[in-house]
Scaffold this motif. Sequence first.
Motif, mmCIF file in Angstrom:
data_model
loop_
_atom_site.group_PDB
_atom_site.id
_atom_site.type_symbol
_atom_site.label_atom_id
_atom_site.label_comp_id
_atom_site.label_asym_id
_atom_site.label_seq_id
_atom_site.Cartn_x
_atom_site.Cartn_y
_atom_site.Cartn_z
ATOM 1 N N TYR A 1 -25.101 17.024 9.848
ATOM 2 C CA TYR A 1 -23.623 16.626 9.466
ATOM 3 C C TYR A 1 -23.540 16.161 8.251
ATOM 4 C CZ TYR A 1 -22.900 18.798 14.209
ATOM 5 O OH TYR A 1 -22.924 19.460 15.232
ATOM 6 N N GLY A 2 -24.406 15.704 7.639
ATOM 7 C CA GLY A 2 -24.323 15.198 6.276
ATOM 8 C C GLY A 2 -23.806 13.799 6.339
ATOM 9 N N CYS A 3 -23.985 13.103 7.273
ATOM 10 C CA CYS A 3 -23.644 11.566 7.347
ATOM 11 C C CYS A 3 -24.191 10.583 6.524
ATOM 12 C CB CYS A 3 -23.615 11.084 8.688
ATOM 13 S SG CYS A 3 -22.580 12.005 10.060
ATOM 14 N N LYS A 4 -24.087 10.447 5.339
ATOM 15 C CA LYS A 4 -24.659 9.598 4.178
ATOM 16 C C LYS A 4 -24.029 8.683 3.832
ATOM 17 C CE LYS A 4 -27.216 13.856 2.757
ATOM 18 N NZ LYS A 4 -27.778 14.507 1.633
ATOM 19 N N LEU A 5 -22.470 8.345 4.152
ATOM 20 C CA LEU A 5 -22.067 7.348 3.665
ATOM 21 C C LEU A 5 -21.868 6.094 4.687
ATOM 22 C CD1 LEU A 5 -18.668 9.186 2.699
ATOM 23 C CD2 LEU A 5 -20.757 8.488 1.265
ATOM 24 N N LEU A 6 -22.320 4.939 4.333
ATOM 25 C CA LEU A 6 -22.174 3.680 5.343
ATOM 26 C C LEU A 6 -20.853 3.223 5.390
ATOM 27 C CD1 LEU A 6 -23.834 1.539 7.067
ATOM 28 C CD2 LEU A 6 -24.434 0.337 4.919
ATOM 29 N N VAL A 7 -20.324 3.409 6.307
ATOM 30 C CA VAL A 7 -18.880 3.055 6.136
ATOM 31 C C VAL A 7 -18.585 1.734 6.996
ATOM 32 C CG1 VAL A 7 -17.846 5.262 5.769
ATOM 33 C CG2 VAL A 7 -18.396 4.529 8.165
ATOM 34 N N TRP A 8 -19.418 1.218 8.106
ATOM 35 C CA TRP A 8 -19.203 0.200 8.868
ATOM 36 C C TRP A 8 -20.703 -0.452 9.240
ATOM 37 C CZ3 TRP A 8 -20.722 -1.383 13.853
ATOM 38 C CH2 TRP A 8 -20.207 -2.223 14.367
ATOM 39 N N TYR A 9 -20.681 -1.825 9.361
ATOM 40 C CA TYR A 9 -21.757 -2.228 9.942
ATOM 41 C C TYR A 9 -21.668 -3.769 10.559
ATOM 42 C CZ TYR A 9 -22.551 -4.906 5.644
ATOM 43 O OH TYR A 9 -22.179 -6.131 4.659
ATOM 44 N N TYR B 1 -24.633 -0.006 12.993
ATOM 45 C CA TYR B 1 -23.936 0.684 11.697
ATOM 46 C C TYR B 1 -23.324 1.993 11.980
ATOM 47 C CZ TYR B 1 -28.062 3.666 11.539
ATOM 48 O OH TYR B 1 -28.911 4.368 11.742
ATOM 49 N N ILE B 2 -22.431 2.449 11.196
ATOM 50 C CA ILE B 2 -21.806 3.829 11.427
ATOM 51 C C ILE B 2 -21.979 4.473 9.912
ATOM 52 C CG2 ILE B 2 -19.548 5.080 11.632
ATOM 53 C CD1 ILE B 2 -18.723 2.839 13.709
ATOM 54 N N MET B 3 -22.501 5.651 9.893
ATOM 55 C CA MET B 3 -22.344 6.491 8.823
ATOM 56 C C MET B 3 -21.434 7.563 8.919
ATOM 57 S SD MET B 3 -25.407 5.336 7.263
ATOM 58 C CE MET B 3 -25.392 6.367 5.956
ATOM 59 N N ALA B 4 -20.826 8.111 7.925
ATOM 60 C CA ALA B 4 -19.963 9.366 7.813
ATOM 61 C C ALA B 4 -20.356 10.170 7.017
ATOM 62 C CB ALA B 4 -18.633 8.455 7.609
ATOM 63 N N ASN B 5 -19.621 11.410 7.069
ATOM 64 C CA ASN B 5 -19.906 12.357 5.981
ATOM 65 C C ASN B 5 -18.722 12.594 5.334
ATOM 66 O OD1 ASN B 5 -18.006 13.625 7.684
ATOM 67 N ND2 ASN B 5 -18.916 15.667 7.700
ATOM 68 N N ARG B 6 -17.559 11.835 5.305
ATOM 69 C CA ARG B 6 -16.328 11.747 4.640
ATOM 70 C C ARG B 6 -15.208 11.037 5.361
ATOM 71 N NH1 ARG B 6 -12.776 15.348 6.935
ATOM 72 N NH2 ARG B 6 -13.766 17.171 7.956
ATOM 73 N N ARG B 7 -14.056 10.582 4.846
ATOM 74 C CA ARG B 7 -13.225 9.758 5.503
ATOM 75 C C ARG B 7 -12.588 10.831 6.681
ATOM 76 N NH1 ARG B 7 -9.138 5.843 3.334
ATOM 77 N NH2 ARG B 7 -7.874 5.382 5.133
ATOM 78 N N ASN B 8 -12.603 10.123 7.745
ATOM 79 C CA ASN B 8 -12.135 10.562 9.182
ATOM 80 C C ASN B 8 -12.809 11.744 9.382
ATOM 81 O OD1 ASN B 8 -10.061 8.718 9.777
ATOM 82 N ND2 ASN B 8 -8.811 9.823 8.027
ATOM 83 N N GLY B 9 -14.087 12.039 9.070
ATOM 84 C CA GLY B 9 -15.084 13.121 9.407
ATOM 85 C C GLY B 9 -15.836 12.827 10.332
ATOM 86 N N THR B 10 -17.146 13.409 10.226
ATOM 87 C CA THR B 10 -18.060 13.215 11.317
ATOM 88 C C THR B 10 -18.832 11.860 11.209
ATOM 89 O OG1 THR B 10 -18.802 15.469 11.342
ATOM 90 C CG2 THR B 10 -20.433 14.084 12.324
ATOM 91 N N ILE B 11 -18.856 11.260 12.299
ATOM 92 C CA ILE B 11 -19.557 9.881 12.203
ATOM 93 C C ILE B 11 -20.602 9.819 13.098
ATOM 94 C CG2 ILE B 11 -17.440 8.715 11.567
ATOM 95 C CD1 ILE B 11 -17.120 7.805 14.402
ATOM 96 N N LYS C 1 -32.882 -0.153 4.362
ATOM 97 C CA LYS C 1 -33.881 0.871 4.419
ATOM 98 C C LYS C 1 -33.404 2.042 5.360
ATOM 99 C CE LYS C 1 -38.551 1.896 6.024
ATOM 100 N NZ LYS C 1 -39.864 1.466 6.771
ATOM 101 N N ARG C 2 -32.817 1.891 6.374
ATOM 102 C CA ARG C 2 -32.201 2.955 7.292
ATOM 103 C C ARG C 2 -30.870 3.608 6.490
ATOM 104 N NH1 ARG C 2 -33.020 6.988 9.761
ATOM 105 N NH2 ARG C 2 -32.081 7.368 11.642
ATOM 106 N N ALA C 3 -30.256 2.781 5.716
ATOM 107 C CA ALA C 3 -29.155 3.535 5.243
ATOM 108 C C ALA C 3 -29.572 4.517 4.100
ATOM 109 C CB ALA C 3 -28.233 2.537 4.607
ATOM 110 N N TRP C 4 -30.428 4.032 3.522
ATOM 111 C CA TRP C 4 -31.419 4.790 2.320
ATOM 112 C C TRP C 4 -31.760 6.217 2.974
ATOM 113 C CZ3 TRP C 4 -36.204 6.961 1.674
ATOM 114 C CH2 TRP C 4 -36.318 7.371 0.487
ATOM 115 N N GLN C 5 -32.602 6.021 4.271
ATOM 116 C CA GLN C 5 -33.168 7.183 4.827
ATOM 117 C C GLN C 5 -31.746 8.154 5.219
ATOM 118 O OE1 GLN C 5 -35.063 4.981 7.873
ATOM 119 N NE2 GLN C 5 -36.840 5.157 7.046
ATOM 120 N N HIS C 6 -30.978 7.815 5.449
ATOM 121 C CA HIS C 6 -29.877 8.707 6.026
ATOM 122 C C HIS C 6 -29.282 9.320 4.798
ATOM 123 C CE1 HIS C 6 -28.601 7.888 10.304
ATOM 124 N NE2 HIS C 6 -28.774 6.848 9.969
ATOM 125 N N ARG C 7 -29.012 8.585 3.448
ATOM 126 C CA ARG C 7 -28.596 9.150 2.285
ATOM 127 C C ARG C 7 -29.522 10.427 1.753
ATOM 128 N NH1 ARG C 7 -24.868 5.908 -0.676
ATOM 129 N NH2 ARG C 7 -25.912 6.328 -2.642
#
Length: 100
Positions: A47-55, A10-20, A30-36
């Motif tokens: 870096y606030g990577c709380k958005l699941l943008v790809w998996y 999976y890839i998490m991001a903090n915003r569009r084109n931001g930190t990934i 469960k893991r996505a929830w832990q990031h959120r």
Amino acid sequence: MPREFQPAVYIMANRRNGTIYAGVTSDLPKRAWQHRESAFDGFSKRYGCKLLVWYELHATMEYAILREKQIKAGSRTKKLALIEAMNPQWRDLYHDICGP
């Protein structure tokens, strides 16, 4: 009823084109929830990577780990291309995998 074991990359991001951040897990919801929730110290929390943008789901953890290594070794441009191909709007996919 317990969730089934489902290896995923999976890839998490903090915003569009931001930190990934790219990772691997056997329990994506469960893991996505832990990031959120910033449940663990580390890169994604810092870096606030709380958005699941790809998996990507895999049949075995071995395949998932190999894919994660491949993705992490690739350029940022390649990672962004993966996200854009699956999720051009950079929507948070968390609710897609977990429900409302």
